[in-house]
Enzyme design. Structure first.
Site, PDB file in Angstrom:
ATOM      1  N   ARG A  25      11.849 -52.226 -84.053  1.00  0.00           N
ATOM      2  CA  ARG A  25      11.964 -51.435 -85.286  1.00  0.00           C
ATOM      3  C   ARG A  25      11.232 -52.189 -86.377  1.00  0.00           C
ATOM      4  NH1 ARG A  25      12.030 -47.507 -88.606  1.00  0.00           N
ATOM      5  NH2 ARG A  25      13.939 -46.872 -89.692  1.00  0.00           N
ATOM      6  N   GLY A  26      10.100 -51.648 -86.816  1.00  0.00           N
ATOM      7  CA  GLY A  26       9.187 -52.377 -87.679  1.00  0.00           C
ATOM      8  C   GLY A  26       9.805 -52.908 -88.953  1.00  0.00           C
ATOM      9  N   ASP A  73      12.692 -53.896 -89.565  1.00  0.00           N
ATOM     10  CA  ASP A  73      13.657 -54.979 -89.350  1.00  0.00           C
ATOM     11  C   ASP A  73      12.981 -56.321 -89.083  1.00  0.00           C
ATOM     12  OD1 ASP A  73      15.662 -53.199 -89.655  1.00  0.00           O
ATOM     13  OD2 ASP A  73      16.335 -53.175 -87.571  1.00  0.00           O
ATOM     14  N   ARG A 112       9.171 -56.777 -88.149  1.00  0.00           N
ATOM     15  CA  ARG A 112       7.721 -56.883 -88.021  1.00  0.00           C
ATOM     16  C   ARG A 112       7.163 -58.099 -88.755  1.00  0.00           C
ATOM     17  NH1 ARG A 112       3.475 -53.604 -86.735  1.00  0.00           N
ATOM     18  NH2 ARG A 112       4.731 -51.727 -86.643  1.00  0.00           N
ATOM     19  N   GLY A 118       4.126 -38.152 -87.021  1.00  0.00           N
ATOM     20  CA  GLY A 118       4.249 -36.909 -86.290  1.00  0.00           C
ATOM     21  C   GLY A 118       5.608 -36.811 -85.622  1.00  0.00           C
ATOM     22  N   GLU A 169      10.721 -44.433 -77.085  1.00  0.00           N
ATOM     23  CA  GLU A 169      10.002 -45.549 -76.471  1.00  0.00           C
ATOM     24  C   GLU A 169      10.882 -46.224 -75.427  1.00  0.00           C
ATOM     25  OE1 GLU A 169       7.077 -47.689 -79.325  1.00  0.00           O
ATOM     26  OE2 GLU A 169       8.727 -49.067 -78.970  1.00  0.00           O
TER      27      GLU A 169
END
Length: 1104
Positions: A55-56, A58, A60, A88, A122
């Protein structure tokens, strides 16, 4: 970049532009693949080593960024998405494809992971690939409890509630997310709360590196391979775990049996506890080590041994294989077996291996498989390629930019007859050539109407230039299976250009180089040998090369040689006598290469060797250096092991000599004057036991790179200076009369290792600092050594310093002794320091923390030290400390934070003066505080005979317990304790075995234990069961068995775990899954020093 990726994906999945061409053009262009590639050569590609799911928002810019950078720095190719791909309402096909094309997926579960439907999609794809494509999935629980992920608690419960509200019309999707979270959360992985992120990242990188076991190279174009792998997998019945199966691959040479076996190995090896591919068993078994070498390799590869296992004989090897592998599920491939004794020795019976093992044998002799009782239903006959596969393979190797007529292509295919080796060689020869070349090649083939494979291969040889032809024939006749570097040196001496020559031969598929060894298919070798034999069928003396004993004896003993002979290489496995005519070489005036191994001769002396000779190698025979009327062209001279009583006083006219080897010439006393050998690069006088003097000229050889004087026991005279600037290897090991190490006036930038073991040196010169590239120095058994210079601290590249058995060295220099101590850090890269049996009475040099800042291993055994400096606890990298047999050692300060191994065997004064229980518990406090934060194994040996009270004693030889799913996450480690007695020096003790996928507790003691000793071992759960996923099963039974009871007086173990909730304890007790006395709760949160030193929050013994 994104557009380019999408275009390539479209081409891969859709129809390429070439496929839209007319049928007539398709038949005329060789570059077009005429058939569906999926039917013959397709294989799911693993483009990425690792796919990172996260989860970016959190992680990245912190943990994830550092992890990605560490993976990249270690050469691990990682897919990490960008935010553009997460737009999207559907997951990007690029991401889906990246997951499919990855070998490992790391899922970083963070607080808000489940709030992203994208991450959940994912995750579903990842778990799907885990089941369908054997994707390895490893979770990292980043500041969340695994139970949150698995059971939908706290932040995950709230996030899933929002997702259910948002997708209430698609409840199946949400249920799929929940299942994926449960399954992934049940996998074993890493859990980080407040620990050191950098340590965890290094641990992850190390673990991933071991998972990425390098697959074998199959073939440049593996056409038709993977469809056969699927057929073979059905024969292997991989679903059955209860039996051991042997399968044979049988067929003629050149069919690609080895390639097929390699592809099968690559597809399967990760599904087994251990795997081994033994290449070319028949050829290797005929070598010097024979079958014993192959047995050693099986054990080393499957057991992943850190040190080489020595097998004395074949029978011992059989016993070791049976004993060490009988509990392991192994994959063993024996390639190119040609004798039944090889099978009997390496895989005699199915019972040698654990259940689920698969043994695969490739051979040309079907009868071998029958004799070894391999069922005919388990014998796979490897067939030639069908027409479409043959066309595809030829197309790939003969890649064209020119238009080639169909009839020429068909002719080439007709001559190759579907044999992959012939198609590869022929295609490589015709690669990107014109129609004229094709026509000429076909004409050459048509001259041999029998269309023998030998003639097809010979066409490729005829297309070589002279340099490559000569090199090819040398390798075919002499050097197949020899070291490529040695062969380069030999052939370069004969004026062959081996750099370009080897490159062309590799590109033409005539040779390969694997692990530094020259490889050549035996059919290609047979073709090369046939070419030489055809030079004169009836008279070997008129051939260019001789390698068979009978042919060589005709030429050298019976005077049947001629000027046609260019090279003689006779390498016999066993010694044989040969009476050589003194005038044998008179007719061999163009002889350039003479190598004779294991040839013993009773001649009176060669009159004269040919002037054209470039390389002369005859170990073990010469009584004197043969005469050269004009030795200007000689490059290599090897007379090792001869009975030479003296050498030429001066090597005159040897201007081109690069390599001299007089090793093992025990009668040589003086080294010759080498001032007339300006190009000398390697000089080897090792094991010349009576060599007294090294000539002064050796110090001034500008091109000298290697100087080997190992075990020249009488060597006492050596130049005072050593000025050879290109020196990269220098060995004085066991030169027992060598007293003075030479001064080094210039910086030597190539010398990496220095060995002075067993010399008589009293000190090292201050100029030792000029060995600026030195990485390892071995000073062992130098009994006269009294002093080491303080300039040793300037060796900033030194990583390993071993000083052992130097009984007159009573003091190690201090950094402060340096006259110009302007450096901020001394020995900045040293990570291993060994000072064993050196009569040291103090180690004050360790107090200066600006020296050895990277020190990891410190060995101080058998010294007279009484105390270790208190500052040792500030050496943050120190992980191993050994003080065995330091009988005057009275006190141990606080342990450094990273210490994982401490050995104090036979420390009598420590036993009297130190509170060993307190010492033990101080060590264990550090171990327990680290357990669960980062993976580590902890060992301690102390001279006491009592087990800690918290260890549960086991009266029997085995004990078992059941681990439930809800207990698994709580387990931190297993603690073993053994009270040992009657242990002899170098006893290798296999103490215990943990069932399941298994962990063996093994130990070797270098010393005799004079009293009872306690050996305590902590092993974390992740290391114990090697990835066994307890979460996938409701309960797992684990059995621990004592193996070596003779040496063990008492033993016990304990399961180290986090604090347990009361409801879990009640559940365990009510269901009788486990004796609660086995559980040992650890309080990581406590700040109370008393609690920490006692090592536990609450002992459950009373509840048992």
């Amino acid at each position: 970049m994104i557009v380019c990726r999408i275009f390539l994906t479209h081409i891969y999945h859709g129809r390429s532009m070439l496929e839209c061409l007319s049928v007539s053009v398709l038949h005329r262009l060789l570059i077009v693949e005429l058939h569906n590639p999926m039917a013959t050569s397709s294989k799911p590609k693993e483009i990425y080593d690792v796919f990172l799911s996260f989860r970016g928002t959190d992680v990245r810019n912190n943990f994830l960024g550092h992890l990605n950078k560490a993976l990249d720095q270690n050469g691990i190719y990682t897919f990490i998405d960008n935010e553009e791909l997460k737009k999207g309402d559907q997951i990007s096909p690029v991401l889906m494809e990246a997951i499919e094309e990855s070998h490992i997926a790391i899922i970083v579960f963070s607080k808000d992971y489940a709030s992203s439907w994208w991450c959940l999609e994912e995750l579903v794809k990842i778990m799907e690939c885990k089941e369908q494509k054997d994707l390895i999935v490893i979770p990292v629980f980043y500041k969340v409890d695994p139970r949150e992920v698995r059971g939908g608690r706290e932040s995950y419960r709230r996030a899933l509630a929002k997702q259910e509200s948002k997708f209430r019309k698609n409840s199946a999707k949400v249920e799929g997310w929940k299942k994926a979270l449960f399954d992934a959360g049940s996998l074993s992985g890493w859990h980080l709360n407040d620990g050191d992120e950098s340590e965890l990242i290094q641990e992850i990188v190390k673990k991933i590196s071991t998972k990425l076991h390098c697959p074998l190279r199959v073939a440049k174009h593996p056409v038709g391979i993977y469809s056969r792998v699927i057929e073979l997998k059905s024969i292997l019945n991989l679903e059955s775990k209860d039996n051991v199966l042997m399968v044979g691959l049988w067929g003629q040479g050149g069919l690609g049996k080895t390639c097929l076996a390699k592809a099968l190995y690559n597809d399967l090896f990760r599904k087994f506890d251990g795997a081994c591919f033994l290449a070319d068993v028949g050829e290797t078994s005929k070598g010097s080590g024979g079958l014993v070498t192959l047995q050693e390799k099986i054990l080393e590869d499957i057991l992943l041994l850190l040190r080489k296992l020595k097998v004395s004989n074949v029978d011992e090897g059989i016993n070791l294989i049976q004993r060490r592998l009988c509990r392991k599920k192994v994959l063993l491939i024996l390639d190119n077996v040609d004798a039944l004794c090889q099978l009997d020795t390496l895989a005699g019976k199915c019972e040698w291996f654990g259940n689920g093992s698969r043994i695969i044998v490739t051979t040309r002799n079907k009868q071998l498989l029958t004799c070894h009782k391999i069922d005919q239903d388990h014998v796979y006959k490897v067939e030639i390629l069908n027409n479409s596969q043959a066309h595809e393979l030829l197309s790939k190797h003969a890649f064209q930019t020119h238009q080639i007529r169909t009839d020429l292509v068909d002719c080439a295919l007709n001559y190759a007859k579907g044999l992959p080796l012939a198609l590869e060689v022929l295609g490589s020869l015709l690669c990107d050539t014109t129609e004229d070349v094709w026509e000429s090649t076909i004409k050459k083939l048509s001259r041999n109407p029998e269309k023998d494979i030998n003639n097809v291969l010979k066409v490729s040889f005829e297309g070589l230039e002279k340099n490559e032809k000569e090199i090819f024939l040398h390798i075919a006749c002499f050097f197949k299976g020899w070291a490529s570097q040695y062969t380069r040196e030999v052939l370069n001496s004969c004026n062959h250009e081996t750099i370009v020559g080897f490159d062309i031969l590799v590109k033409r598929s005539l040779i390969s180089i694997e692990g530094g060894i020259l490889k050549m298919h035996d059919l290609i070798q047979a073709m090369g040998i046939d070419i030489v034999n055809q030079e004169c069928e009836d008279d070997p003396g008129r051939r260019s090369r001789l390698w068979l004993y009978d042919d060589v004896i005709d030429v050298l003993s019976r005077d049947m040689g001629s000027c046609h002979v260019k090279a003689i290489v006779l390498a016999l496995l066993e010694p044989r006598e040969m009476c050589i005519n003194p005038d044998a070489f008179a007719k061999l005036k163009w002889l350039k290469l003479l190598i004779l191994h294991n040839v013993h001769d009773s001649f009176q002396g060669l009159r004269c060797l040919p002037n054209e000779l470039r390389w002369f190698e005859w170990p073990g025979c010469a009584h004197q250096i043969p005469k050269f009327s004009s030795p200007q062209k000689l490059v290599g001279l090897n007379l090792s092991g001869g009975n030479i009583t003296g050498v030429l006083k001066q090597f005159k006219d040897f201007q081109n000599l690069k390599y001299i080897n007089f090793s093992h010439c025990e009668l040589i006393v003086h080294m010759p004057d080498l001032s007339s050998t300006p190009n000398l690069e390697e000089l080897d006088f090792c094991y010349c036991k009576n060599l007294v003097e090294a000539h002064e000229s050796v110090a001034y050889l500008d091109k000298l790179q290697v100087l080997n004087l190992r075990e020249c026991y009488e060597l006492s005279v050596f130049p005072n200076e050593l000025k050879s600037k290109k020196l990269r290897a220098l060995d004085f090991c066991h030169c027992m009369k060598f007293e003075r190490f030479p001064d080094i006036p210039h910086k030597l930038k190539g010398l990496i290792e220095l060995t002075l073991e067993g010399t008589a040196i009293k000190k090292l010169p201050a100029s030792i600092e000029n060995l600026v590239a030195l990485e390892a120095m071995n000073i062992r058994d130098c009994k006269n050594l009294e002093h080491l210079p303080s300039s040793i601290y300037k060796l900033q590249n030194l990583q390993i310093l071993r000083v052992e058995d130097c009984m007159n060295l009573i003091r190690f220099p201090k950094y402060e002794d340096l006259v110009d101590s302007c450096m901020k850090v001394g020995l900045s890269n040293l990570y291993q320091l060994t000072l064993v049996r050196c009569n040291l009475s103090e180690v004050e040099f360790l107090e200066n923390l600006s020296c050895f800042p990277q020190l990891e291993t410190l060995f101080l055994m058998e010294n007279n030290i009484t105390i270790l400096p208190p500052s040792i606890n500030k050496r943050d990298h120190l992980s191993m400390l050994r003080v065995e047999n330091c009988q005057q050692l009275q006190e141990i300060p606080e342990f450094p934070p990273s210490l994982s191994g401490f050995y104090a065997d036979n420390c009598k004064s420590l036993q009297k003066n130190e509170d060993l229980i307190s010492l033990r518990d101080r060590f264990l406090a550090g171990a327990v505080s680290s357990v669960g934060k980062h993976w580590r194994t902890f060992n301690i040996t102390l001279p006491q005979g009592e087990m800690p009270q918290w260890v549960l004693p086991i009266e029997e030889d085995s004990a078992s317990f059941i681990v439930s799913e809800n207990l698994y996450d709580k387990i931190l480690a297993l603690a073993f304790c053994f009270i040992l007695d009657n242990v002899e020096p170098n006893d290798e003790i296999n103490l215990a075995h943990v069932g399941g996928k298994g962990y063996d507790v093994e130990l070797t003691f270098p010393y005799q234990l004079h009293s009872e000793h306690m050996y305590l071992l902590f092993v974390e759960a992740s290391g114990l069961w090697k990835g066994v996923d307890f979460g996938q099963i409701d309960a797992n039974n684990v059995k621990i068995s004592l193996v070596e009871s003779r040496k063990v007086k008492k033993w016990g173990f304990r399961i180290m775990c986090k604090q347990l909730e009361n409801d879990l304890k009640v559940d365990l007790r009510d269901n009788q899954l486990m004796d609660l006395a086995l559980l040992y709760e650890v309080d990581h949160e406590s700040t109370n020093s008393t609690s920490e030193s006692s090592l536990m929050h609450k002992d459950n013994s009373s509840e048992a």
